[in-house]
Design an enzyme around this catalytic site. Structure first.
Site, PDB file in Angstrom:
ATOM      1  N   ASP A 266     -54.258 -67.590  16.601  1.00 15.24           N
ATOM      2  CA  ASP A 266     -54.802 -68.723  17.053  1.00 15.24           C
ATOM      3  C   ASP A 266     -55.962 -68.332  18.410  1.00 15.24           C
ATOM      4  O   ASP A 266     -56.013 -67.271  18.757  1.00 15.24           O
ATOM      5  CB  ASP A 266     -53.372 -69.684  17.591  1.00 15.24           C
ATOM      6  CG  ASP A 266     -54.046 -70.421  18.491  1.00 15.24           C
ATOM      7  OD1 ASP A 266     -54.683 -71.350  17.872  1.00 15.24           O
ATOM      8  OD2 ASP A 266     -53.983 -70.891  19.813  1.00 15.24           O
TER       9      ASP A 266
ATOM     10  N   ASP B 171     -57.540 -70.748  20.736  1.00 15.77           N
ATOM     11  CA  ASP B 171     -56.961 -71.535  22.421  1.00 15.77           C
ATOM     12  C   ASP B 171     -55.944 -70.744  22.739  1.00 15.77           C
ATOM     13  O   ASP B 171     -54.941 -71.609  22.173  1.00 15.77           O
ATOM     14  CB  ASP B 171     -57.504 -73.249  22.274  1.00 15.77           C
ATOM     15  CG  ASP B 171     -58.928 -73.312  22.011  1.00 15.77           C
ATOM     16  OD1 ASP B 171     -59.608 -73.527  22.644  1.00 15.77           O
ATOM     17  OD2 ASP B 171     -59.063 -73.730  20.876  1.00 15.77           O
TER      18      ASP B 171
ATOM     19  N   GLY C  89     -56.992 -74.832  14.609  1.00 14.95           N
ATOM     20  CA  GLY C  89     -57.289 -76.259  13.950  1.00 14.95           C
ATOM     21  C   GLY C  89     -58.839 -76.487  14.256  1.00 14.95           C
ATOM     22  O   GLY C  89     -58.958 -77.305  13.734  1.00 14.95           O
TER      23      GLY C  89
ATOM     24  N   LYS D 227     -51.040 -75.351   9.307  1.00 16.12           N
ATOM     25  CA  LYS D 227     -52.100 -73.559   9.272  1.00 16.12           C
ATOM     26  C   LYS D 227     -50.969 -72.566   8.490  1.00 16.12           C
ATOM     27  O   LYS D 227     -51.121 -72.177   7.554  1.00 16.12           O
ATOM     28  CB  LYS D 227     -51.953 -72.628  10.746  1.00 16.12           C
ATOM     29  CG  LYS D 227     -52.863 -73.697  11.622  1.00 16.12           C
ATOM     30  CD  LYS D 227     -52.726 -72.691  13.006  1.00 16.12           C
ATOM     31  CE  LYS D 227     -53.661 -72.823  13.890  1.00 16.12           C
ATOM     32  NZ  LYS D 227     -53.459 -72.966  16.026  1.00 16.12           N
TER      33      LYS D 227
ATOM     34  N   ASN E  97     -49.615 -77.110  17.143  1.00 16.45           N
ATOM     35  CA  ASN E  97     -49.525 -76.648  15.827  1.00 16.45           C
ATOM     36  C   ASN E  97     -49.342 -75.792  15.272  1.00 16.45           C
ATOM     37  O   ASN E  97     -49.566 -75.230  14.579  1.00 16.45           O
ATOM     38  CB  ASN E  97     -51.218 -77.365  15.572  1.00 16.45           C
ATOM     39  CG  ASN E  97     -52.316 -76.168  16.323  1.00 16.45           C
ATOM     40  OD1 ASN E  97     -51.668 -75.910  17.287  1.00 16.45           O
ATOM     41  ND2 ASN E  97     -53.345 -76.551  15.689  1.00 16.45           N
TER      42      ASN E  97
END
Length: 256
Positions: free
Chosen positions: A8, A10, A43, A183, A209
């Site tokens: 990921d 962030d 995302g 994802k 997410n």
């Protein structure tokens, strides 16, 4: 057997100040030296991750929460939003005074000239308010919208549009992706097309997410700063991103 690690952005690759820790840069280099593939799972849109990819030398990514997948700079999977249903969504949002941002792989455009929810939400990713183009989605294939409303309004859109999945990432904003999109699904598409084994896939994440991604891969790693839902499903909980969490986690897994 080839291994691949998905990160990921962030709160995982980027620290709380939106910088890449030196230890993370070193960790990614060591992964490559060890013959392990490195990919991003985000995302965000492709154009929003270019700087991170260039700084880390990463050419593979799952973007738009699984709707646009690239391996070594080649697009291998696309799942755009349903055109007619997106128009219905935009019309309903407009009637309720709810702003939208339409996104494709190259840019994003807003349905309104200015709205504080857009400004505040995107500022958390260090992006400014997009240009005004309310008909962008009618002229371009889009992969994700951002819908800006408070949590109590979310159910209105979820009930009206079962064709879409609404993934909240900010108190004022949700990602709008095709139903079934995540994802995890983007990762499955990549692994399937390239012949990777699920048990040889690893993923690091911190946000809501990321839950499905953490569950889907062979080994899921929650950052120390991850939300409880991610930690609950992780095989390993590493340190906070600001404390060398990526490097520490990879060390614990024996990948570097």
């Amino acid at each position: 057997m080839s291994k691949i690690v998905f990160f990921d952005i962030d709160g995982t690759l980027l620290d709380h100040e939106k910088n890449i820790p030196d230890s993370t840069k070193k960790a990614v280099e060591l992964l490559k030296e060890n013959g392990i593939y490195v990919a991003i799972a985000t995302g965000r849109a492709p154009f929003m991750v270019e700087n991170v990819r260039k700084m880390l030398g990463i050419d593979s990514f799952v973007s738009f929460n699984g709707s646009y997948v690239v391996f070594e700079n080649k697009v291998i999977y696309k799942n755009p939003l349903h055109e007619a249903k997106e128009k219905e969504l935009a019309d309903l949002a407009a009637s309720r005074g709810t702003p939208l941002v339409f996104m494709n792989e190259k840019t994003m455009k807003a349905s309104v000239k200015f709205h504080p929810y857009i400004q505040e939400s995107l500022a958390t990713m260090k992006y400014t308010h997009p240009d005004f183009d309310p008909s962008f989605h009618l002229r371009h294939e889009t992969y994700q919208d951002l819908l800006f409303c408070k949590e109590e309004e979310q159910k209105i859109y979820e009930e009206r549009f079962p064709e879409f999945r609404f993934v909240r990432w900010h108190p004022y904003s949700m990602d709008v992706v095709p139903e079934g999109g995540s994802k995890a699904e983007g990762i499955r598409q990549l692994l399937s097309k390239l012949g990777f084994q699920l048990e040889d896939a690893f993923a690091f994440g911190d946000g809501l997410n990321d839950v499905e991604m953490i569950q889907a891969v062979g080994t899921g790693v929650a950052m120390g700063n991850a939300v409880d839902a991610v930690k609950a499903h992780a095989d390993l909980i590493t340190k906070d991103v600001a404390e060398g969490g990526v490097y520490y986690g990879l060390k614990e897994l024996g990948l570097i």
